[in-house]
Design an enzyme around this catalytic site. Sequence first.
Site, PDB file in Angstrom:
ATOM      1  CG  ASP A 267      12.247  -3.905 -44.932  1.00  0.00           C
ATOM      2  OD1 ASP A 267      12.460  -4.998 -44.385  1.00  0.00           O
ATOM      3  OD2 ASP A 267      13.140  -3.036 -45.087  1.00  0.00           O
TER       4      ASP A 267
ATOM      5  CG  HIS B 171      11.853  -9.571 -38.536  1.00  0.00           C
ATOM      6  ND1 HIS B 171      12.824  -9.606 -37.548  1.00  0.00           N
ATOM      7  CD2 HIS B 171      12.500  -9.498 -39.716  1.00  0.00           C
ATOM      8  CE1 HIS B 171      14.011  -9.549 -38.123  1.00  0.00           C
ATOM      9  NE2 HIS B 171      13.859  -9.489 -39.428  1.00  0.00           N
TER      10      HIS B 171
ATOM     11  CB  VAL C   4      15.803  -6.453 -36.421  1.00  0.00           C
ATOM     12  CG1 VAL C   4      14.956  -5.964 -35.249  1.00  0.00           C
ATOM     13  CG2 VAL C   4      16.210  -5.278 -37.311  1.00  0.00           C
TER      14      VAL C   4
ATOM     15  CG  HIS D 257      11.805 -10.217 -44.514  1.00  0.00           C
ATOM     16  ND1 HIS D 257      12.358  -8.979 -44.742  1.00  0.00           N
ATOM     17  CD2 HIS D 257      12.573 -10.811 -43.556  1.00  0.00           C
ATOM     18  CE1 HIS D 257      13.420  -8.832 -43.952  1.00  0.00           C
ATOM     19  NE2 HIS D 257      13.571  -9.931 -43.227  1.00  0.00           N
TER      20      HIS D 257
ATOM     21  CG  ASN E  69      16.518 -13.554 -43.303  1.00  0.00           C
ATOM     22  OD1 ASN E  69      16.429 -14.485 -44.097  1.00  0.00           O
ATOM     23  ND2 ASN E  69      16.384 -12.280 -43.659  1.00  0.00           N
TER      24      ASN E  69
HETATM   25  P1  5GP Z   1      16.490  -9.031 -41.119  1.00  0.00           P
HETATM   26  O1  5GP Z   1      17.749  -8.567 -41.824  1.00  0.00           O
HETATM   27  O2  5GP Z   1      16.694  -9.055 -39.613  1.00  0.00           O
HETATM   28  O3  5GP Z   1      15.905 -10.289 -41.640  1.00  0.00           O
HETATM   29  O4  5GP Z   1      15.384  -7.949 -41.438  1.00  0.00           O
HETATM   30  C1  5GP Z   1      15.367  -6.707 -40.820  1.00  0.00           C
HETATM   31  C2  5GP Z   1      14.627  -5.779 -41.739  1.00  0.00           C
HETATM   32  O5  5GP Z   1      14.282  -4.622 -41.008  1.00  0.00           O
HETATM   33  C3  5GP Z   1      15.456  -5.307 -42.940  1.00  0.00           C
HETATM   34  O6  5GP Z   1      14.821  -5.693 -44.149  1.00  0.00           O
HETATM   35  C4  5GP Z   1      15.508  -3.786 -42.774  1.00  0.00           C
HETATM   36  O7  5GP Z   1      15.396  -3.096 -43.992  1.00  0.00           O
HETATM   37  C5  5GP Z   1      14.339  -3.514 -41.844  1.00  0.00           C
HETATM   38  N1  5GP Z   1      14.521  -2.356 -41.004  1.00  0.00           N
HETATM   39  C6  5GP Z   1      15.631  -2.020 -40.289  1.00  0.00           C
HETATM   40  N2  5GP Z   1      15.427  -0.909 -39.595  1.00  0.00           N
HETATM   41  C7  5GP Z   1      14.150  -0.517 -39.866  1.00  0.00           C
HETATM   42  C8  5GP Z   1      13.347   0.580 -39.426  1.00  0.00           C
HETATM   43  O8  5GP Z   1      13.772   1.439 -38.636  1.00  0.00           O
HETATM   44  N3  5GP Z   1      12.079   0.666 -39.922  1.00  0.00           N
HETATM   45  C9  5GP Z   1      11.586  -0.260 -40.795  1.00  0.00           C
HETATM   46  N4  5GP Z   1      10.343  -0.078 -41.226  1.00  0.00           N
HETATM   47  N5  5GP Z   1      12.305  -1.317 -41.217  1.00  0.00           N
HETATM   48  C10 5GP Z   1      13.578  -1.438 -40.757  1.00  0.00           C
END
Ligand code: 5GP
Length: 115
Positions: A31, A101, A97, A103, A88
């Site tokens: 992440d 996915h 996103v 975590h 999430n």
């Molecule tokens: P969400 O908030 O949708 O559960 O998790 C999305 C995750 O994607 C977040 O923890 C964020 O830090 C990670 N993330 C967002 N953009 C990027 C990226 O460009 N590269 C990587 N490796 N992680 C990302």
Amino acid sequence: MPEECLFCKILAGEIQSNIIYRDDLVVAFEDVNPQAPHHYLIVPRKHIRTTLDLSTADNELIGHIYQVAGKIAHDMEFAEEGFRVVNNCNEGAGQSVWHIHFHLLGGRDLTWPPG
Ligand code: 5GP
Ligand code: ZN
């Protein structure tokens, strides 16, 4: 592949990421904004928007993701101390996103309940 999907672009290698695991079904990478010493995203190669878009055809995939989570935690030697797998779903839960996915968090004490 939806053109604007960040994770589809990462999976296609169009955007750089630090990939730590890959197989036929999933890719896992660091992440970019880690919330723990170990924080990886396990992402299906198949574009699925949210948990609510899963079908029974994806049951094996979801089981596989948990197998992969355990394998990564074991191989990186933070399984025994404890780890967490988090998905999430939708904005209220923090989804940012729109490609499903999971975590994988570990390497520190993880408090409960989560925020
Ligand atoms: P969400 O908030 O949708 O559960 O998790 C999305 C995750 O994607 C977040 O923890 C964020 O830090 C990670 N993330 C967002 N953009 C990027 C990226 O460009 N590269 C990587 N490796 N992680 C990302
Ligand atoms: Zn996607």
